[in-house]
Design a protein around this motif. Structure first.
Motif, PDB file in Angstrom:
ATOM      1  N   MET A 171       0.830  -1.206   0.000  1.00 16.99           N
ATOM      2  CA  MET A 171       0.000   0.000   0.000  1.00 16.99           C
ATOM      3  C   MET A 171       0.863   1.253   0.000  1.00 16.99           C
ATOM      4  SD  MET A 171      -3.135  -1.007   2.585  1.00 16.99           S
ATOM      5  CE  MET A 171      -4.075   0.468   2.164  1.00 16.99           C
ATOM      6  N   ALA A 212      -3.881   2.114  -3.716  1.00 16.38           N
ATOM      7  CA  ALA A 212      -3.171   1.378  -2.668  1.00 16.38           C
ATOM      8  C   ALA A 212      -3.655  -0.063  -2.592  1.00 16.38           C
ATOM      9  CB  ALA A 212      -3.354   2.073  -1.320  1.00 16.38           C
ATOM     10  N   SER A 213      -4.971  -0.255  -2.692  1.00 21.25           N
ATOM     11  CA  SER A 213      -5.529  -1.611  -2.641  1.00 21.25           C
ATOM     12  C   SER A 213      -5.100  -2.425  -3.855  1.00 21.25           C
ATOM     13  CB  SER A 213      -7.060  -1.537  -2.572  1.00 21.25           C
ATOM     14  OG  SER A 213      -7.489  -0.786  -1.459  1.00 21.25           O
TER      15      SER A 213
END
Length: 477
Positions: A56, A334-335
């Motif tokens: 992330m 980020a995911s």
């Protein structure tokens, strides 16, 4: 689980994501949860959690991504201050003798909103909230009104500084500056295609307003008591913006004095100067996309000071909604970084590439297969989510097939845009439903989108046949 084959991992991952999305989890949360669980199963609890956190952080530690909040802020300042709507009114007055001018204006506004917002959903909502009710009032065919807005809203995805293009470049390892510039000519081609559809529709099938004998006619807000704009009740960013659009349109409806008209023209000239200047900075290599975005924000603030539009309320609203939009985009990025690591670690990427390339060795057919995949995904997912889901799977195929990554990226982004307006589940279709006349069924809305989808498919075919349309401007950088 440990004995699951790579394609099994991919199927399991996609199934988990589909279940969470069907339960109405936000895309970012669904992607984060499924990716983190996959990391824990694949590597064990401790290493899996550590990999999740590191992925992330590393996914967001890209200098190029800082251009996103600044370009969003530029658009928010233009909208919240009302300068964008002044410019739109100036265009409307200039085309007052043109039959079906509001449908043509929707194309121009789609291009302008694309440059200012970079969001297809926001552009479609803005166009729908301001133009569809007015076209209904002036006697336009409901299908022409809705169709022109559906098609034009998608220009936000391809014209620079598109957020989707920036995310694609930063994630795929493709230079963002050339990728942004590469979208200019395809975006213009799409706009020309939409204008041709509108012209043919108005000329041969009617349903468009004829030149108004009221020289001062201008945009007006939708009639009271109509359907509430999407997001207004829930406090979503689009609601307040649409309220501002209607308020500004109401003021412009009575703005017929020479001074007011001159002010609208100056607003239009100022906006175009900033937009063209930013693109030239990137095109000639004077500034990176991030530096150009910073210059754009500074120039916008200066313009608002000159016009005395830089109020505390404008700043608060602009920063608030910039933070909301940026937070959502960055959480998805980020995911998706974890998602890419899990796919690579499980061997799913290699298995997917072998499966797709095993179907055919023809590069054109490989491209068509990938185009179909992203159009189908566009029926269900938001554009940035599609970009981040497909890049880990597609870029190895691009390397195998020998495609130019900039050309491939632009074609894929146009295809993603097509998915957002394709029946029966394209996301833009449900946005425009809020503003379409109550007499229109979803079937009517589907039919209104078809000519514009056909136009986009033709543009993709032209871009495949003549790659130079995409690569010309980047080659001059």
């Amino acid at each position: 689980m440990g004995g699951l084959d790579p394609m099994g991992w991919l199927v399991l991952f996609v199934a988990g994501l589909a279940i969470m999305l069907s339960l109405r989890f936000p895309v970012a949360i669904a992607l984060l949860v499924v990716s983190a669980i996959g990391a824990v199963i694949l590597y064990g609890f401790g290493p899996g959690i550590e990999m999740t956190v590191v992925s992330m952080v590393s996914g967001l530690a890209t200098f190029t991504l800082t251009a996103i909040p600044m370009f969003i802020l530029m658009g928010e300042l233009f909208f919240r201050s009302g300068l964008a709507f002044d410019a739109i009114a100036a265009v409307e007055r200039g085309l007052k003798r043109l039959p079906g001018r509001l449908a043509f204006i929707s194309v121009g506004m789609g291009a302008l909103l694309g440059v200012l917002s970079g969001s297809v959903m926001a552009s479609t909502a803005m166009l729908g909230g301001t133009l569809v009710p007015e076209m209904a009032r002036r006697g336009y065919s409901p299908r022409l009104a809705v169709g022109s807005v559906l098609g034009s809203g998608g220009l936000a995805m391809i014209l620079p500084p598109s957020t989707v293009v920036i995310v694609w470049g930063a994630t795929a390892g493709v230079p963002v500056g050339p990728l942004l510039i590469a979208g200019i000519l395809p975006g213009i081609a799409m706009a020309i295609g939409y204008a041709i559809v509108v012209a043919v529709w108005a000329y041969f099938f009617g349903g468009a307003e004829r030149p108004s004998r009221r020289a001062g006619a201008s945009l007006r807000p939708s009639a009271p008591g109509g359907p509430a704009p999407a997001g207004e009740a829930s406090g979503a960013p689009g609601g307040a913006l649409l309220t501002r659009a209607k308020t500004t349109a109401a003021a412009l409806a009575t703005a017929s004095s020479p001074a007011e008209k001159q002010g609208s023209l100056v607003s239009l000239f100022g906006m175009l100067t900033i937009i063209v200047g930013v693109l030239l900075l990137i095109l000639f290599g004077i500034a990176t996309p991030t530096e150009a975005a910073a210059v754009a924000v500074g120039a916008t603030v200066l313009l608002l000071v000159v016009f005395r539009r830089l109020t505390r309320a404008v700043l608060v609203e602009a920063f608030k909604h910039t933070l909301l939009a940026t937070g959502m985009i960055f959480l998805i990025i980020a995911s998706a970084a974890i998602y890419g690591r899990v796919l690579a670690g499980s061997g799913s990427v290699t298995a997917f590439v072998e499966f797709i390339t095993g179907l055919t060795g023809n590069p054109t057919l490989l491209l068509v297969i990938m185009l179909v995949i992203v159009i189908i995904l566009g029926l269900f997912l938001e554009s940035i989510a599609i970009v981040l889901l497909t890049i880990p799977l597609f870029m190895p195929i691009v390397a195998v097939a020998g495609f130019d990554p900039i050309w491939f990226g632009i074609i894929m982004i146009v295809a993603i845009q097509i998915g957002t307006v394709t029946p029966p589940f394209g996301m833009s279709l449900f946005v425009i439903r809020q503003y379409a006349p109550t007499s229109m069924t979803m079937g009517d809305i589907y039919k209104s989108a078809l000519p514009f989808i056909a136009s986009d498919l033709l543009v993709i075919a032209i871009l495949i046949a003549v790659p130079g349309i995409v690569t010309l401007l980047p080659s001059l950088m």
